[in-house]
Scaffold this motif. Structure first.
Motif, short mmCIF file in Angstrom:
data_model
loop_
_atom_site.label_atom_id
_atom_site.label_comp_id
_atom_site.label_asym_id
_atom_site.label_seq_id
_atom_site.Cartn_x
_atom_site.Cartn_y
_atom_site.Cartn_z
N GLN A 97 0.86 -1.19 0.00
CA GLN A 97 0.00 0.00 0.00
C GLN A 97 0.89 1.23 0.00
O GLN A 97 1.12 1.87 1.02
CB GLN A 97 -0.93 -0.02 1.22
N LEU A 98 1.40 1.54 -1.19
CA LEU A 98 2.33 2.65 -1.34
C LEU A 98 1.65 3.83 -2.03
O LEU A 98 0.68 3.65 -2.76
CB LEU A 98 3.55 2.20 -2.17
N VAL A 99 2.17 5.01 -1.79
CA VAL A 99 1.65 6.22 -2.43
C VAL A 99 2.31 6.32 -3.81
O VAL A 99 3.54 6.47 -3.89
CB VAL A 99 1.96 7.47 -1.60
N PRO A 100 1.54 6.24 -4.89
CA PRO A 100 2.14 6.15 -6.23
C PRO A 100 2.95 7.37 -6.63
O PRO A 100 3.89 7.27 -7.42
CB PRO A 100 0.94 5.95 -7.15
N GLU A 101 2.62 8.55 -6.08
CA GLU A 101 3.32 9.78 -6.45
C GLU A 101 4.67 9.93 -5.75
O GLU A 101 5.47 10.79 -6.13
CB GLU A 101 2.46 11.00 -6.15
N LEU A 102 4.91 9.12 -4.71
CA LEU A 102 6.15 9.25 -3.93
C LEU A 102 7.19 8.25 -4.40
O LEU A 102 6.86 7.18 -4.91
CB LEU A 102 5.86 9.02 -2.44
N THR A 103 8.45 8.60 -4.20
CA THR A 103 9.53 7.69 -4.52
C THR A 103 9.62 6.59 -3.46
O THR A 103 8.95 6.65 -2.42
CB THR A 103 10.88 8.42 -4.58
N THR A 104 10.48 5.63 -3.71
CA THR A 104 10.67 4.53 -2.76
C THR A 104 11.09 5.05 -1.39
O THR A 104 10.52 4.67 -0.36
CB THR A 104 11.73 3.55 -3.30
N TRP A 105 12.09 5.93 -1.36
CA TRP A 105 12.55 6.39 -0.05
C TRP A 105 11.49 7.25 0.63
O TRP A 105 11.35 7.23 1.87
CB TRP A 105 13.89 7.11 -0.14
N GLU A 106 10.75 8.04 -0.15
CA GLU A 106 9.69 8.87 0.44
C GLU A 106 8.58 8.01 1.03
O GLU A 106 8.04 8.34 2.09
CB GLU A 106 9.14 9.82 -0.62
N ASN A 107 8.23 6.92 0.36
CA ASN A 107 7.24 6.00 0.91
C ASN A 107 7.74 5.39 2.22
O ASN A 107 6.99 5.29 3.19
CB ASN A 107 6.92 4.90 -0.10
N ALA A 108 9.01 5.00 2.24
CA ALA A 108 9.57 4.40 3.46
C ALA A 108 9.66 5.41 4.59
O ALA A 108 9.49 5.05 5.77
CB ALA A 108 10.94 3.80 3.16
N ALA A 109 9.91 6.66 4.26
CA ALA A 109 10.07 7.71 5.28
C ALA A 109 8.75 8.34 5.69
O ALA A 109 8.72 9.14 6.64
CB ALA A 109 11.00 8.80 4.75
N LEU A 110 7.66 7.99 5.03
CA LEU A 110 6.39 8.70 5.22
C LEU A 110 5.93 8.78 6.68
O LEU A 110 5.51 9.85 7.14
CB LEU A 110 5.31 8.07 4.35
N PRO A 111 5.98 7.69 7.47
CA PRO A 111 5.54 7.81 8.87
C PRO A 111 6.33 8.85 9.66
O PRO A 111 5.75 9.59 10.47
CB PRO A 111 5.77 6.40 9.44
N LEU A 112 7.64 8.93 9.42
CA LEU A 112 8.45 9.92 10.13
C LEU A 112 8.11 11.34 9.66
O LEU A 112 8.03 12.27 10.47
CB LEU A 112 9.93 9.64 9.91
N LEU A 113 7.92 11.50 8.36
CA LEU A 113 7.59 12.82 7.83
C LEU A 113 6.25 13.31 8.39
O LEU A 113 6.09 14.49 8.70
CB LEU A 113 7.55 12.78 6.31
N LEU A 114 5.30 12.39 8.53
CA LEU A 114 3.99 12.76 9.07
C LEU A 114 4.07 13.15 10.55
O LEU A 114 3.24 13.89 11.04
CB LEU A 114 2.99 11.61 8.88
N ARG A 115 5.07 12.63 11.24
CA ARG A 115 5.26 12.99 12.66
C ARG A 115 5.99 14.32 12.83
O ARG A 115 6.14 14.81 13.94
CB ARG A 115 6.08 11.91 13.37
N GLY A 116 6.50 14.86 11.73
CA GLY A 116 7.23 16.11 11.82
C GLY A 116 8.73 15.95 11.88
O GLY A 116 9.45 16.94 12.12
N THR A 117 9.24 14.74 11.66
CA THR A 117 10.68 14.52 11.62
C THR A 117 11.28 15.30 10.45
O THR A 117 10.66 15.42 9.40
CB THR A 117 11.00 13.02 11.46
N SER A 118 12.48 15.82 10.62
CA SER A 118 13.10 16.59 9.55
C SER A 118 13.28 15.73 8.30
O SER A 118 13.46 14.51 8.39
CB SER A 118 14.45 17.14 10.00
N HIS A 119 13.24 16.37 7.15
CA HIS A 119 13.40 15.70 5.87
C HIS A 119 14.70 14.91 5.84
O HIS A 119 14.75 13.75 5.40
CB HIS A 119 13.36 16.75 4.76
N ARG A 120 15.76 15.51 6.33
CA ARG A 120 17.08 14.87 6.30
C ARG A 120 17.13 13.63 7.17
O ARG A 120 17.64 12.58 6.76
CB ARG A 120 18.13 15.89 6.75
N ALA A 121 16.63 13.75 8.39
CA ALA A 121 16.65 12.60 9.31
C ALA A 121 15.75 11.48 8.82
O ALA A 121 16.09 10.29 8.93
CB ALA A 121 16.24 13.05 10.71
#
Length: 245
Positions: A97-121
């Motif tokens: 269940q991946l987001v088609p518009e996001l890259t592989t790493w963006e899909n993997a990082a999505l939970p952290l990004l939604l929590r407000g984790t920095s893009h780099r981390a």
């Protein structure tokens, strides 16, 4: 209301749930210890997915109690349950269940990004798990460019990147060939044990269940002591094996 045992991170008592009048769970009780890999076994339609949905707070049982670290999920409102799932739980579905518009790493990082984790981390954490799952070279590709097995590895990377307390995996290898299934499960179980992550794994495959620390069996929405599961042979044929729990 009975308090759950202190050593159970997830505890459920007398769960009842039906789907459009058809019974899904009929009085199921189960405890999951902290850091344990628990297999929920049974044939298709036995209630495994319904149980995982109740334990993870996606579904409120019509009767019964579900507790996470002594906090009652069954009395929580939708917003608090959603926050708990985002911050403490991760989910791996049978199909990626991946987001088609996001890259592989963006899909993997999505939970952290939604929590407000920095893009780099978030990117650093995602790439570490993609590397362990042998798909770091695909980090910039989008889901449509990946094979089915690769997309499911991204799903596993996403679950692990989130550093959850509990991972719920609902038949995570059902659509994979044996070689892909073995590698994915070994990575998941090894990572869970090394990072003290509790895993609740639903499966109808005896070889998958054998990787768990303990198993509970369901049949027609009820717990049973023995259940017959299919085993996968080297030629991908299936034969029946009994599993006692």
């Amino acid at each position: 209301m009975v308090a759950p045992p202190d050593n159970d991170v997830i505890w459920a008592r007398s769960l009842h749930h039906s789907h459009n009048g058809s019974p899904g769970l009929g009085g199921v009780s189960v405890g999951v210890r902290d850091g344990e890999i628990l297999a929920v076994t049974g044939p298709r339609g036995s209630g495994k997915t319904t149980l995982l949905h109740c334990l993870s707070g996606q579904l409120v049982p019509q009767q019964g109690e579900v507790w996470y670290n002594s906090v009652p999920l069954h009395t929580m409102g939708p917003r608090l349950r959603e926050q708990l799932r985002r911050d403490r739980f991760a989910w791996i579905a049978p199909e990626p269940q991946l987001v088609p518009e996001l890259t592989t790493w963006e899909n993997a990082a999505l939970p952290l990004l939604l929590r407000g984790t920095s893009h780099r981390a978030a990117k650093k954490a995602a790439l570490e798990w993609l590397e362990r799952l042998d798909i770091a070279a695909l980090a910039k590709k989008r889901p449509h460019a990946l094979l089915q097995a690769q997309r499911q590895r991204v799903s596993v990377a996403r679950a692990l990147t989130a550093s959850p307390s509990v991972i719920f995996a609902d038949e995570p290898t059902a659509a994979l060939h044996r070689a892909d299934r073995t590698q994915l499960l070994r990575t998941l179980t090894t990572a869970a044990r090394s990072h003290d992550i509790t895993v609740v794994l639903a499966t109808h495959d005896v070889e998958v269940a054998a990787l768990a620390d303990r198993a509970v069996a369901l049949l027609d929405g009820r717990r049973v002591s023995t259940v017959t599961l299919p085993a996968v042979s080297d030629t991908e044929g299936r034969s029946a094996c009994s599993l006692s729990v």
